[in-house]
Design a protein around this motif. Sequence first.
Motif, PDB file in Angstrom:
ATOM      1  N   GLY A   1       0.803  -1.214   0.000  1.00 46.12           N
ATOM      2  CA  GLY A   1       0.000   0.000   0.000  1.00 46.12           C
ATOM      3  C   GLY A   1       0.837   1.265   0.000  1.00 46.12           C
ATOM      4  O   GLY A   1       0.515   2.241  -0.676  1.00 46.12           O
ATOM      5  N   LEU A   2       1.939   1.241   0.730  1.00 47.38           N
ATOM      6  CA  LEU A   2       2.828   2.411   0.761  1.00 47.38           C
ATOM      7  C   LEU A   2       3.522   2.623  -0.582  1.00 47.38           C
ATOM      8  O   LEU A   2       3.687   3.760  -1.035  1.00 47.38           O
ATOM      9  CB  LEU A   2       3.851   2.267   1.876  1.00 47.38           C
ATOM     10  N   VAL A   3       3.924   1.530  -1.213  1.00 48.32           N
ATOM     11  CA  VAL A   3       4.529   1.646  -2.551  1.00 48.32           C
ATOM     12  C   VAL A   3       3.491   2.172  -3.540  1.00 48.32           C
ATOM     13  O   VAL A   3       3.777   3.047  -4.361  1.00 48.32           O
ATOM     14  CB  VAL A   3       5.111   0.287  -3.004  1.00 48.32           C
TER      15      VAL A   3
ATOM     16  N   SER B   1      -8.455   9.427  -9.163  1.00 46.51           N
ATOM     17  CA  SER B   1      -8.780   8.007  -8.973  1.00 46.51           C
ATOM     18  C   SER B   1      -7.518   7.163  -8.813  1.00 46.51           C
ATOM     19  O   SER B   1      -7.513   6.196  -8.044  1.00 46.51           O
ATOM     20  CB  SER B   1      -9.627   7.495 -10.135  1.00 46.51           C
ATOM     21  N   GLN B   2      -6.452   7.512  -9.497  1.00 44.60           N
ATOM     22  CA  GLN B   2      -5.206   6.762  -9.332  1.00 44.60           C
ATOM     23  C   GLN B   2      -4.602   6.986  -7.962  1.00 44.60           C
ATOM     24  O   GLN B   2      -3.973   6.086  -7.405  1.00 44.60           O
ATOM     25  CB  GLN B   2      -4.217   7.152 -10.419  1.00 44.60           C
TER      26      GLN B   2
ATOM     27  N   PRO C   1      -2.867   2.704  -3.980  1.00 44.37           N
ATOM     28  CA  PRO C   1      -2.589   2.083  -2.674  1.00 44.37           C
ATOM     29  C   PRO C   1      -3.441   0.845  -2.412  1.00 44.37           C
ATOM     30  O   PRO C   1      -2.957  -0.131  -1.829  1.00 44.37           O
ATOM     31  CB  PRO C   1      -2.917   3.185  -1.671  1.00 44.37           C
ATOM     32  N   VAL C   2      -4.702   0.861  -2.861  1.00 45.44           N
ATOM     33  CA  VAL C   2      -5.563  -0.302  -2.667  1.00 45.44           C
ATOM     34  C   VAL C   2      -5.032  -1.492  -3.474  1.00 45.44           C
ATOM     35  O   VAL C   2      -4.937  -2.613  -2.961  1.00 45.44           O
ATOM     36  CB  VAL C   2      -7.018   0.030  -3.063  1.00 45.44           C
ATOM     37  N   MET C   3      -4.671  -1.247  -4.719  1.00 46.18           N
ATOM     38  CA  MET C   3      -4.110  -2.328  -5.542  1.00 46.18           C
ATOM     39  C   MET C   3      -2.782  -2.803  -4.972  1.00 46.18           C
ATOM     40  O   MET C   3      -2.490  -4.001  -4.994  1.00 46.18           O
ATOM     41  CB  MET C   3      -3.920  -1.853  -6.987  1.00 46.18           C
ATOM     42  N   GLY C   4      -1.969  -1.885  -4.465  1.00 47.11           N
ATOM     43  CA  GLY C   4      -0.696  -2.257  -3.851  1.00 47.11           C
ATOM     44  C   GLY C   4      -0.891  -3.137  -2.636  1.00 47.11           C
ATOM     45  O   GLY C   4      -0.123  -4.070  -2.407  1.00 47.11           O
TER      46      GLY C   4
END
Length: 70
Positions: A10-12, A52-53, A58-61
């Motif tokens: 998430g941090l990345v 949106s990005q 973070p959610v996808m990460g």
Amino acid sequence: MTIDPGLLGGLVGLAIGVLDFFLIGYVMEQMRKERPSERLGAMAALNVARISQLILFPVMGWFVGQTIAS
């Protein structure tokens, strides 16, 4: 002390999202300087994409971090 893989992902994702937010903002500023009246639709689309990005990366990460770690 171990780092949660989801948190790390998430941090990345957040770092990439923030970088992309400012990059698309720079592109929008350059578009605004050239022909501001002709590109209103493109400006709105870029603004939606950059916000949106900032949320989705973070959610996808988090999901990718959890998937890789398991």
